[in-house]
Design a protein around this motif. Structure first.
Motif, PDB file in Angstrom:
ATOM      1  N   ASP A   1       3.906  20.451  -8.721  1.00 27.12           N
ATOM      2  CA  ASP A   1       4.348  20.714  -7.355  1.00 27.12           C
ATOM      3  C   ASP A   1       3.683  19.765  -6.356  1.00 27.12           C
ATOM      4  OD1 ASP A   1       4.226  24.248  -8.055  1.00 27.12           O
ATOM      5  OD2 ASP A   1       5.978  22.919  -8.067  1.00 27.12           O
ATOM      6  N   THR A   2       2.756  18.976  -6.814  1.00 29.31           N
ATOM      7  CA  THR A   2       2.055  18.021  -5.947  1.00 29.31           C
ATOM      8  C   THR A   2       3.016  17.006  -5.356  1.00 29.31           C
ATOM      9  OG1 THR A   2      -0.039  18.239  -7.137  1.00 29.31           O
ATOM     10  CG2 THR A   2       0.312  16.191  -5.919  1.00 29.31           C
ATOM     11  N   GLY A   3       2.841  16.735  -4.071  1.00 27.39           N
ATOM     12  CA  GLY A   3       3.673  15.731  -3.414  1.00 27.39           C
ATOM     13  C   GLY A   3       3.641  15.889  -1.907  1.00 27.39           C
ATOM     14  N   ASP A   4       4.380  15.034  -1.257  1.00 24.28           N
ATOM     15  CA  ASP A   4       4.582  15.140   0.184  1.00 24.28           C
ATOM     16  C   ASP A   4       5.819  15.994   0.424  1.00 24.28           C
ATOM     17  OD1 ASP A   4       3.593  11.717   0.530  1.00 24.28           O
ATOM     18  OD2 ASP A   4       2.402  13.512   0.913  1.00 24.28           O
ATOM     19  N   TYR A   5       5.664  17.004   1.249  1.00 24.02           N
ATOM     20  CA  TYR A   5       6.754  17.934   1.528  1.00 24.02           C
ATOM     21  C   TYR A   5       7.299  17.688   2.926  1.00 24.02           C
ATOM     22  CZ  TYR A   5       5.949  20.650  -2.698  1.00 24.02           C
ATOM     23  OH  TYR A   5       5.852  21.055  -4.011  1.00 24.02           O
ATOM     24  N   TYR A   6       8.605  17.605   3.001  1.00 20.44           N
ATOM     25  CA  TYR A   6       9.296  17.338   4.257  1.00 20.44           C
ATOM     26  C   TYR A   6      10.327  18.432   4.525  1.00 20.44           C
ATOM     27  CZ  TYR A   6       7.624  12.584   3.292  1.00 20.44           C
ATOM     28  OH  TYR A   6       6.854  11.487   3.014  1.00 20.44           O
ATOM     29  N   CYS A   7      10.487  18.783   5.790  1.00 22.95           N
ATOM     30  CA  CYS A   7      11.624  19.610   6.146  1.00 22.95           C
ATOM     31  C   CYS A   7      12.636  18.742   6.883  1.00 22.95           C
ATOM     32  CB  CYS A   7      11.219  20.820   6.974  1.00 22.95           C
ATOM     33  SG  CYS A   7      10.527  20.487   8.600  1.00 22.95           S
ATOM     34  N   ALA A   8      13.889  19.148   6.767  1.00 18.42           N
ATOM     35  CA  ALA A   8      14.977  18.399   7.377  1.00 18.42           C
ATOM     36  C   ALA A   8      16.009  19.379   7.905  1.00 18.42           C
ATOM     37  CB  ALA A   8      15.602  17.453   6.362  1.00 18.42           C
ATOM     38  N   ALA A   9      16.678  18.995   8.961  1.00 21.65           N
ATOM     39  CA  ALA A   9      17.675  19.853   9.605  1.00 21.65           C
ATOM     40  C   ALA A   9      19.046  19.226   9.504  1.00 21.65           C
ATOM     41  CB  ALA A   9      17.308  20.074  11.063  1.00 21.65           C
ATOM     42  N   LYS A  10      20.016  20.080   9.244  1.00 25.58           N
ATOM     43  CA  LYS A  10      21.411  19.644   9.227  1.00 25.58           C
ATOM     44  C   LYS A  10      22.163  20.503  10.228  1.00 25.58           C
ATOM     45  CE  LYS A  10      25.411  19.027   6.264  1.00 25.58           C
ATOM     46  NZ  LYS A  10      26.025  19.342   4.972  1.00 25.58           N
ATOM     47  N   ILE A  11      22.637  19.864  11.263  1.00 28.45           N
ATOM     48  CA  ILE A  11      23.383  20.579  12.289  1.00 28.45           C
ATOM     49  C   ILE A  11      24.723  20.979  11.707  1.00 28.45           C
ATOM     50  CG2 ILE A  11      24.244  20.489  14.645  1.00 28.45           C
ATOM     51  CD1 ILE A  11      21.197  20.130  14.314  1.00 28.45           C
ATOM     52  N   GLY A  12      25.077  22.246  11.915  1.00 27.15           N
ATOM     53  CA  GLY A  12      26.345  22.713  11.385  1.00 27.15           C
ATOM     54  C   GLY A  12      26.187  23.848  10.407  1.00 27.15           C
ATOM     55  N   GLY A  13      24.942  24.012   9.896  1.00 30.61           N
ATOM     56  CA  GLY A  13      24.655  25.270   9.237  1.00 30.61           C
ATOM     57  C   GLY A  13      24.673  25.325   7.731  1.00 30.61           C
ATOM     58  N   TRP A  14      25.291  24.363   7.042  1.00 30.59           N
ATOM     59  CA  TRP A  14      25.420  24.460   5.596  1.00 30.59           C
ATOM     60  C   TRP A  14      24.462  23.527   4.874  1.00 30.59           C
ATOM     61  CZ3 TRP A  14      27.846  28.506   3.853  1.00 30.59           C
ATOM     62  CH2 TRP A  14      28.816  29.108   4.653  1.00 30.59           C
ATOM     63  N   CYS A  15      23.937  23.989   3.782  1.00 31.97           N
ATOM     64  CA  CYS A  15      23.063  23.183   2.959  1.00 31.97           C
ATOM     65  C   CYS A  15      23.870  22.113   2.224  1.00 31.97           C
ATOM     66  CB  CYS A  15      22.335  24.049   1.935  1.00 31.97           C
ATOM     67  SG  CYS A  15      21.166  25.222   2.638  1.00 31.97           S
ATOM     68  N   GLY A  16      23.166  21.065   1.823  1.00 33.24           N
ATOM     69  CA  GLY A  16      23.814  20.006   1.066  1.00 33.24           C
ATOM     70  C   GLY A  16      24.275  18.870   1.944  1.00 33.24           C
ATOM     71  N   GLY A  17      24.513  17.724   1.320  1.00 31.47           N
ATOM     72  CA  GLY A  17      24.947  16.555   2.070  1.00 31.47           C
ATOM     73  C   GLY A  17      23.801  15.922   2.832  1.00 31.47           C
TER      74      GLY A  17
END
Length: 120
Positions: free
Chosen positions: A89-105
């Motif tokens: 599980d070691t690593g750099d963790y990032y969060c990201a936002a997608k406007i529009g509500g659905w996961c993926g892409g």
């Protein structure tokens, strides 16, 4: 100005837990999907989890049943609870936002990341 700020990373022993936070500002979190990604040294970035605006969730197989994603729109924050952690599980963790509500892409906005190290 859109901002995503991760926090909560650090050093943890195998089997331990961490909770990452992703604080969002400058856009409507409630209408957005938020994904958590990680990148281990020498490896490609992978998506480990996502929560949609409708609170549908996705988990990578490698973290299923160990990680839990949640969102608190009132606090403009998304969390990633990581339990029974493993060295992989070691690593750099990032969060990201997608406007529009659905996961993926493709994701529209990214944070700067927080480092997680799982080691004894």
């Amino acid at each position: 100005q859109v901002q995503l700020v991760e926090s909560g990373g650090g050093l943890v022993q195998p089997g331990g837990s961490l909770r990452l936070s992703c604080a969002a500002s400058g856009f409507n979190l409630a209408n957005s999907a938020i994904g958590w990604f990680r990148q281990a040294p020498g490896k490609e970035r992978e998506e480990v989890s996502c929560v949609s605006s409708e609170v549908w969730t996705y988990y990578a197989q490698s973290v299923k049943d160990r990680f839990t994603i949640s969102r608190d729109n009132a606090k403009n924050t998304v969390y990633l609870q990581m339990n029974r952690m493993k060295p992989e599980d070691t690593g750099d963790y990032y969060c990201a936002a997608k406007i529009g509500g659905w996961c993926g892409g493709a994701y529209d906005y990214w944070g700067q990341g927080t480092q997680v190290t799982v080691s004894s």
